[in-house]
Design a protein around this motif. Sequence first.
Motif, PDB file in Angstrom:
ATOM      1  N   ALA A  65       0.883  -0.802  -0.192  1.00  0.00           N
ATOM      2  CA  ALA A  65      -0.015   0.128  -0.239  1.00  0.00           C
ATOM      3  C   ALA A  65       0.455   1.826  -0.248  1.00  0.00           C
ATOM      4  O   ALA A  65       0.873   2.006  -0.729  1.00  0.00           O
ATOM      5  N   VAL A  66       1.851   1.270   0.371  1.00  0.00           N
ATOM      6  CA  VAL A  66       2.911   2.075   0.935  1.00  0.00           C
ATOM      7  C   VAL A  66       3.192   2.381  -0.322  1.00  0.00           C
ATOM      8  O   VAL A  66       3.375   3.677  -1.025  1.00  0.00           O
ATOM      9  N   PHE A  67       3.749   1.107  -1.672  1.00  0.00           N
ATOM     10  CA  PHE A  67       4.549   1.704  -2.617  1.00  0.00           C
ATOM     11  C   PHE A  67       3.727   2.488  -3.323  1.00  0.00           C
ATOM     12  O   PHE A  67       3.766   3.150  -4.513  1.00  0.00           O
ATOM     13  N   LEU A  68       2.058   1.789  -3.049  1.00  0.00           N
ATOM     14  CA  LEU A  68       1.322   2.072  -4.566  1.00  0.00           C
ATOM     15  C   LEU A  68       0.654   3.364  -4.205  1.00  0.00           C
ATOM     16  O   LEU A  68       0.868   4.488  -4.966  1.00  0.00           O
ATOM     17  N   MET A  69       0.520   4.112  -3.095  1.00  0.00           N
ATOM     18  CA  MET A  69      -0.336   5.800  -3.112  1.00  0.00           C
ATOM     19  C   MET A  69       1.125   6.356  -3.135  1.00  0.00           C
ATOM     20  O   MET A  69       0.910   7.525  -3.172  1.00  0.00           O
ATOM     21  N   SER A  70       3.105   5.575  -3.029  1.00  0.00           N
ATOM     22  CA  SER A  70       3.735   6.731  -3.566  1.00  0.00           C
ATOM     23  C   SER A  70       4.194   6.621  -5.297  1.00  0.00           C
ATOM     24  O   SER A  70       4.894   6.991  -5.707  1.00  0.00           O
ATOM     25  N   ASN A  71       3.120   6.074  -5.813  1.00  0.00           N
ATOM     26  CA  ASN A  71       3.182   6.040  -7.322  1.00  0.00           C
ATOM     27  C   ASN A  71       4.085   5.278  -8.179  1.00  0.00           C
ATOM     28  O   ASN A  71       4.670   5.293  -8.975  1.00  0.00           O
ATOM     29  N   PHE A  72       4.991   3.802  -6.955  1.00  0.00           N
ATOM     30  CA  PHE A  72       6.043   3.799  -7.169  1.00  0.00           C
ATOM     31  C   PHE A  72       4.747   1.873  -8.517  1.00  0.00           C
ATOM     32  O   PHE A  72       4.302   1.533  -7.813  1.00  0.00           O
ATOM     33  N   LYS A  73       5.966   1.765  -9.412  1.00  0.00           N
ATOM     34  CA  LYS A  73       5.683   0.871 -10.291  1.00  0.00           C
ATOM     35  C   LYS A  73       5.924  -0.767  -9.425  1.00  0.00           C
ATOM     36  O   LYS A  73       6.853  -0.757  -9.206  1.00  0.00           O
ATOM     37  N   LEU A  74       5.306  -1.951  -9.152  1.00  0.00           N
ATOM     38  CA  LEU A  74       5.565  -2.620  -8.287  1.00  0.00           C
ATOM     39  C   LEU A  74       5.600  -3.773  -9.338  1.00  0.00           C
ATOM     40  O   LEU A  74       4.280  -3.824 -10.896  1.00  0.00           O
ATOM     41  N   LEU A  75       6.073  -5.198  -9.805  1.00  0.00           N
ATOM     42  CA  LEU A  75       6.164  -6.496  -9.640  1.00  0.00           C
ATOM     43  C   LEU A  75       5.261  -6.983  -8.623  1.00  0.00           C
ATOM     44  O   LEU A  75       5.545  -6.812  -7.695  1.00  0.00           O
ATOM     45  N   ASP A  76       4.032  -8.240  -8.972  1.00  0.00           N
ATOM     46  CA  ASP A  76       3.331  -8.535  -7.933  1.00  0.00           C
ATOM     47  C   ASP A  76       2.724  -9.993  -7.866  1.00  0.00           C
ATOM     48  O   ASP A  76       2.389 -10.164  -9.049  1.00  0.00           O
ATOM     49  N   ASN A  77       3.618 -10.677  -7.287  1.00  0.00           N
ATOM     50  CA  ASN A  77       2.587 -11.533  -7.912  1.00  0.00           C
ATOM     51  C   ASN A  77       1.571 -12.400  -7.072  1.00  0.00           C
ATOM     52  O   ASN A  77       1.302 -13.047  -6.435  1.00  0.00           O
ATOM     53  N   GLY A  78       1.286 -11.398  -5.922  1.00  0.00           N
ATOM     54  CA  GLY A  78       0.676 -12.187  -4.584  1.00  0.00           C
ATOM     55  C   GLY A  78       0.860 -12.463  -3.465  1.00  0.00           C
ATOM     56  O   GLY A  78       0.324 -11.865  -2.291  1.00  0.00           O
ATOM     57  N   PHE A  79       2.417 -12.528  -3.034  1.00  0.00           N
ATOM     58  CA  PHE A  79       2.712 -12.381  -2.246  1.00  0.00           C
ATOM     59  C   PHE A  79       4.333 -12.307  -1.799  1.00  0.00           C
ATOM     60  O   PHE A  79       5.215 -12.776  -0.903  1.00  0.00           O
ATOM     61  N   LEU A  80       4.497 -11.526  -2.987  1.00  0.00           N
ATOM     62  CA  LEU A  80       6.031 -10.900  -3.262  1.00  0.00           C
ATOM     63  C   LEU A  80       5.470 -10.262  -3.745  1.00  0.00           C
ATOM     64  O   LEU A  80       5.183  -9.695  -4.877  1.00  0.00           O
ATOM     65  N   THR A  81       6.344  -8.455  -3.981  1.00  0.00           N
ATOM     66  CA  THR A  81       6.561  -7.196  -4.631  1.00  0.00           C
ATOM     67  C   THR A  81       7.443  -7.416  -4.511  1.00  0.00           C
ATOM     68  O   THR A  81       9.028  -7.073  -4.216  1.00  0.00           O
ATOM     69  N   LEU A  82       8.031  -7.507  -6.357  1.00  0.00           N
ATOM     70  CA  LEU A  82       9.751  -6.362  -6.556  1.00  0.00           C
ATOM     71  C   LEU A  82       9.220  -5.295  -6.872  1.00  0.00           C
ATOM     72  O   LEU A  82       8.553  -4.666  -8.005  1.00  0.00           O
ATOM     73  N   LYS A  83      10.198  -4.315  -6.322  1.00  0.00           N
ATOM     74  CA  LYS A  83      10.398  -2.912  -6.362  1.00  0.00           C
ATOM     75  C   LYS A  83      11.993  -2.442  -7.748  1.00  0.00           C
ATOM     76  O   LYS A  83      12.734  -2.518  -6.803  1.00  0.00           O
ATOM     77  N   GLN A  84      11.571  -1.264  -8.119  1.00  0.00           N
ATOM     78  CA  GLN A  84      13.064  -1.262  -8.772  1.00  0.00           C
ATOM     79  C   GLN A  84      13.047   0.298  -7.606  1.00  0.00           C
ATOM     80  O   GLN A  84      13.240   0.667  -7.662  1.00  0.00           O
ATOM     81  N   ASP A  85      14.446  -0.206  -7.336  1.00  0.00           N
ATOM     82  CA  ASP A  85      15.223   0.619  -6.548  1.00  0.00           C
ATOM     83  C   ASP A  85      16.693   0.332  -6.169  1.00  0.00           C
ATOM     84  O   ASP A  85      16.938  -0.362  -6.407  1.00  0.00           O
ATOM     85  N   SER A  86      17.607   1.463  -6.159  1.00  0.00           N
ATOM     86  CA  SER A  86      18.587   1.048  -5.707  1.00  0.00           C
ATOM     87  C   SER A  86      19.995   1.439  -4.704  1.00  0.00           C
ATOM     88  O   SER A  86      20.461   1.140  -4.306  1.00  0.00           O
TER      89      SER A  86
END
Length: 353
Positions: free
Chosen positions: A261-282
Amino acid sequence: MSENDKKNCFIELGRFLSQFSEKENIKSTSVLYNDLFFDDFVNLIRLSQSHNGWYTAENVYFSIQSWAKALREDNLNQWLSAYNLEVNKPKKVGLIMAGNIPLVGFHDFISVLISGNSVLIKTSSKDQFLLPFLARYISTIEPEFGTKITFVEGKLENFDVVIATGSNNTARYFDYYFKDKPSIIRKTRNSIAVLNGKESTTQLIALGEDIFRYFGLGCRNVSKLFVPKDYSFTAFFEAIFEYQDVIHYEKYANNYDYNKAVFLMSNFKLLDNGFLTLKQDSSHASPISSVFYEFYDDLENLQIRIQSERDGIQCVVSNNLIKNSIEFGQTQKPNLWDYADNIDTIAFLLTTK
């Protein structure tokens, strides 16, 4: 107590621990003091999750079995062959423990004792029971150990050397508070994996173990992936589907929902399989239920970058793409000679006056 006596004591501890597994607890008549300790240890394992909600029976048993395998005679002989323990001048060593995963500070504990020192232990409030229990067991085998092990509830005092584990924030406090003492101060570290898209399904399933074991709470858990440009995560997601049951654990699920929810509210693009999210981040440090990823152009340049960021990296996992990397699925199975932060604890204790 001779070096051989100490070594044999830990071999016996390994035999004791080998009786306990998630599949079945099998009491052996040949293990010392089982009549005093076996049933109580079974009960302690059952109660561990009530002491720390992350300490599921599965993860506690995994830690116990890992130590049972590590404390075999051949491993202890190989580990100790690198040192002349006779040169040690006995010291009182203060240990400040973490509590993120079961028995996380046990390697420091045995390093201090087997090198001939006394230990003053301040346990984490998150892990107050497993280590004292094992300390009682080895003190029953070798009563002299009982005179060398002290658990401290209040302020840590009257020590010669200190080994403290915590976050980057607590490390600043430790650096100041222990500035007049020889010390090893362990800070936040994370582990990474480097992929090239040629990994087998078996390797990617094993990578899932590196990610999900202990719910990702350990510094040896992979929290960041480096992948080539145009990398497809399809095979990765298909492989780690084997770990889908993690979402049924309430504490993990709560973290998954919150962090997503925090990622999505910040408009980050996520890859998600229902139990793990992948986020591009340094960053290397991802929250529970998420793994960060970053693209690389050139392995040689990535190698240079990893080396420059080594102080914040615990393990590097790859299929021999990166120098000194380890195999998939092995991050939570270190050998006795694999030291946290690459700091040789016994060498430090032997050379510190």
